[in-house]
Design an enzyme around this catalytic site. Sequence first.
Site, PDB file in Angstrom:
ATOM      1  N   ALA A  50       0.815  -1.237   0.000  1.00  0.00           N
ATOM      2  CA  ALA A  50       0.000   0.000   0.000  1.00  0.00           C
ATOM      3  C   ALA A  50       0.838   1.273   0.000  1.00  0.00           C
ATOM      4  CB  ALA A  50      -0.922   0.006   1.218  1.00  0.00           C
ATOM      5  N   SER A  51       2.136   1.143  -0.237  1.00  0.00           N
ATOM      6  CA  SER A  51       2.944   2.361  -0.131  1.00  0.00           C
ATOM      7  C   SER A  51       2.970   3.164  -1.421  1.00  0.00           C
ATOM      8  CB  SER A  51       4.366   2.017   0.323  1.00  0.00           C
ATOM      9  OG  SER A  51       4.931   1.070  -0.540  1.00  0.00           O
ATOM     10  N   VAL A  89       4.832 -10.180   1.804  1.00  0.00           N
ATOM     11  CA  VAL A  89       3.646 -11.039   1.953  1.00  0.00           C
ATOM     12  C   VAL A  89       3.755 -12.352   1.174  1.00  0.00           C
ATOM     13  CG1 VAL A  89       2.065  -9.176   2.593  1.00  0.00           C
ATOM     14  CG2 VAL A  89       2.351  -9.766   0.169  1.00  0.00           C
ATOM     15  N   ASN A 125      -3.408  -6.666  -2.366  1.00  0.00           N
ATOM     16  CA  ASN A 125      -3.093  -5.833  -3.525  1.00  0.00           C
ATOM     17  C   ASN A 125      -1.665  -6.038  -4.047  1.00  0.00           C
ATOM     18  OD1 ASN A 125      -3.159  -3.164  -5.195  1.00  0.00           O
ATOM     19  ND2 ASN A 125      -1.460  -2.905  -3.761  1.00  0.00           N
ATOM     20  N   SER A 145      -6.364  -9.126 -12.195  1.00  0.00           N
ATOM     21  CA  SER A 145      -6.041  -8.340 -13.394  1.00  0.00           C
ATOM     22  C   SER A 145      -6.873  -8.830 -14.561  1.00  0.00           C
ATOM     23  CB  SER A 145      -4.562  -8.508 -13.741  1.00  0.00           C
ATOM     24  OG  SER A 145      -4.302  -7.963 -15.016  1.00  0.00           O
ATOM     25  N   TYR A 192       2.336 -13.998 -15.138  1.00  0.00           N
ATOM     26  CA  TYR A 192       1.396 -13.056 -14.506  1.00  0.00           C
ATOM     27  C   TYR A 192      -0.062 -13.492 -14.741  1.00  0.00           C
ATOM     28  CZ  TYR A 192      -0.543  -8.388 -13.356  1.00  0.00           C
ATOM     29  OH  TYR A 192      -1.241  -7.343 -12.808  1.00  0.00           O
ATOM     30  N   ALA A 219      -1.179 -16.500 -15.323  1.00  0.00           N
ATOM     31  CA  ALA A 219      -1.459 -17.699 -14.520  1.00  0.00           C
ATOM     32  C   ALA A 219      -1.712 -17.308 -13.065  1.00  0.00           C
ATOM     33  CB  ALA A 219      -0.288 -18.675 -14.602  1.00  0.00           C
ATOM     34  N   ILE A 226      -4.095   0.558 -15.773  1.00  0.00           N
ATOM     35  CA  ILE A 226      -4.238   1.657 -14.819  1.00  0.00           C
ATOM     36  C   ILE A 226      -2.909   2.418 -14.739  1.00  0.00           C
ATOM     37  CG2 ILE A 226      -4.868   2.233 -12.412  1.00  0.00           C
ATOM     38  CD1 ILE A 226      -7.095   0.712 -14.005  1.00  0.00           C
TER      39      ILE A 226
HETATM   40  P1  NAD Z   1       2.996  -0.958  -8.200  1.00  0.00           P
HETATM   41  O1  NAD Z   1       4.218  -1.679  -8.692  1.00  0.00           O
HETATM   42  O2  NAD Z   1       2.915   0.518  -8.374  1.00  0.00           O
HETATM   43  O3  NAD Z   1       2.741  -1.299  -6.670  1.00  0.00           O
HETATM   44  C1  NAD Z   1       2.784  -2.613  -6.186  1.00  0.00           C
HETATM   45  C2  NAD Z   1       3.156  -2.572  -4.723  1.00  0.00           C
HETATM   46  O4  NAD Z   1       3.183  -3.905  -4.212  1.00  0.00           O
HETATM   47  C3  NAD Z   1       4.557  -1.985  -4.483  1.00  0.00           C
HETATM   48  O5  NAD Z   1       4.515  -1.073  -3.428  1.00  0.00           O
HETATM   49  C4  NAD Z   1       5.407  -3.216  -4.136  1.00  0.00           C
HETATM   50  O6  NAD Z   1       6.485  -2.912  -3.263  1.00  0.00           O
HETATM   51  C5  NAD Z   1       4.348  -4.055  -3.427  1.00  0.00           C
HETATM   52  N1  NAD Z   1       4.737  -5.456  -3.360  1.00  0.00           N
HETATM   53  C6  NAD Z   1       5.051  -6.292  -4.365  1.00  0.00           C
HETATM   54  N2  NAD Z   1       5.364  -7.503  -3.877  1.00  0.00           N
HETATM   55  C7  NAD Z   1       5.242  -7.429  -2.532  1.00  0.00           C
HETATM   56  C8  NAD Z   1       5.418  -8.348  -1.482  1.00  0.00           C
HETATM   57  N3  NAD Z   1       5.814  -9.608  -1.702  1.00  0.00           N
HETATM   58  N4  NAD Z   1       5.183  -7.951  -0.213  1.00  0.00           N
HETATM   59  C9  NAD Z   1       4.785  -6.695   0.056  1.00  0.00           C
HETATM   60  N5  NAD Z   1       4.600  -5.766  -0.913  1.00  0.00           N
HETATM   61  C10 NAD Z   1       4.840  -6.130  -2.183  1.00  0.00           C
HETATM   62  O7  NAD Z   1       1.792  -1.695  -8.932  1.00  0.00           O
HETATM   63  P2  NAD Z   1       0.252  -1.288  -9.088  1.00  0.00           P
HETATM   64  O8  NAD Z   1       0.045  -0.979 -10.501  1.00  0.00           O
HETATM   65  O9  NAD Z   1      -0.151  -0.324  -8.048  1.00  0.00           O
HETATM   66  O10 NAD Z   1      -0.396  -2.726  -8.818  1.00  0.00           O
HETATM   67  C11 NAD Z   1      -1.153  -3.066  -7.675  1.00  0.00           C
HETATM   68  C12 NAD Z   1      -1.922  -4.338  -7.964  1.00  0.00           C
HETATM   69  O11 NAD Z   1      -2.800  -4.125  -9.070  1.00  0.00           O
HETATM   70  C13 NAD Z   1      -1.028  -5.521  -8.347  1.00  0.00           C
HETATM   71  O12 NAD Z   1      -1.545  -6.708  -7.794  1.00  0.00           O
HETATM   72  C14 NAD Z   1      -1.153  -5.558  -9.853  1.00  0.00           C
HETATM   73  O13 NAD Z   1      -0.899  -6.834 -10.387  1.00  0.00           O
HETATM   74  C15 NAD Z   1      -2.596  -5.132 -10.038  1.00  0.00           C
HETATM   75  N6  NAD Z   1      -2.900  -4.600 -11.363  1.00  0.00           N
HETATM   76  C16 NAD Z   1      -2.330  -3.447 -11.816  1.00  0.00           C
HETATM   77  C17 NAD Z   1      -2.676  -2.986 -13.075  1.00  0.00           C
HETATM   78  C18 NAD Z   1      -2.128  -1.714 -13.635  1.00  0.00           C
HETATM   79  O14 NAD Z   1      -2.435  -1.414 -14.795  1.00  0.00           O
HETATM   80  N7  NAD Z   1      -1.349  -0.937 -12.919  1.00  0.00           N
HETATM   81  C19 NAD Z   1      -3.577  -3.704 -13.864  1.00  0.00           C
HETATM   82  C20 NAD Z   1      -4.127  -4.874 -13.368  1.00  0.00           C
HETATM   83  C21 NAD Z   1      -3.794  -5.305 -12.106  1.00  0.00           C
END
Ligand code: NAD
Length: 247
Positions: free
Chosen positions: A13-14, A64, A90, A142, A155, A157, A188
């Site tokens: 969530a950071s 996590v 997330n 996703s 991804y 899978a 997004i």
């Molecule tokens: P992002 O890379 O900006 O943020 C992901 C966050 O997850 C980061 O802060 C990272 O440090 C944290 N993270 C990853 N692995 C971790 C772990 N093992 N333990 C703790 N923290 C961990 O990505 P985002 O775009 O904000 O994506 C968030 C979620 O949305 C993800 O699950 C991603 O697959 C999904 N998603 C994103 C999109 C997009 O277009 N951005 C589309 C579909 C799904």
Amino acid sequence: MKFTGKNVLVTGASKGIGAEIAKNLASYGLKVWINYRSKIEEAEAVKEEIEKAGGTAAIIKADVSIEEEFINAIKTIVDSDGEISYLVNNAGITKDKLALRMSVEDFTDVINANLVSTFIGCRESLKTMSKKRFGAVVNISSIVGEMGNPGQTNYSASKGGVNTMTKSFAKEGASRNIRFNSVTPGFIKTDMTDLLKDEVKAEYEKNIPLSRFGNPSEIADAVAFLLSDHSSYITGEILKVNGGLYV
Ligand code: NAD
């Protein structure tokens, strides 16, 4: 929006979508636990923003995808607040490569980060929420988990697994009044999609009926709805938030 529960853990969530989910849920009066893995300064910035807006937040470090760390994080929250009402799984990563060049390590790293972590979160929250016979979980999946994508066999899978696993957890949790749903974002605007080349982004935009990438806040609104009392009869649902790209 109305919430019976009082606190929520948002993993990863950071920044990006997770940070937006955290801020949005805090605006409804929930105490938000901001999980981060490595960059505490980013988590602190989210906490500060929440508190400036009058909300309540706490920070919790855990990778996590490591069972012990995720279990300890949930235990810390329950020890502090007496319960965990809501969880948003997330955290996620990508390691894109065409399948012909993808190593098993690239594949399993993404499965562990996206699918195994979500399993651990769902299982542990089911255990603790069962005691109160109340709770809701939203898994961030996703669009790629529904339609597949070249370069993302790992991804897709992981996210396809999250979707069907969510349905199974929904069936196991229902008799205890614990709901499990997933949200499948399309493309997004976050650091994750910033990795895409400009020509690839333009190509995707051409195919999106709403003609643009989504904003993290549009995912956060869907998540808030699925955790709130307004979705009390919805469980096992996969909610598409993709601008019409895959319907
Ligand atoms: P992002 O890379 O900006 O943020 C992901 C966050 O997850 C980061 O802060 C990272 O440090 C944290 N993270 C990853 N692995 C971790 C772990 N093992 N333990 C703790 N923290 C961990 O990505 P985002 O775009 O904000 O994506 C968030 C979620 O949305 C993800 O699950 C991603 O697959 C999904 N998603 C994103 C999109 C997009 O277009 N951005 C589309 C579909 C799904």
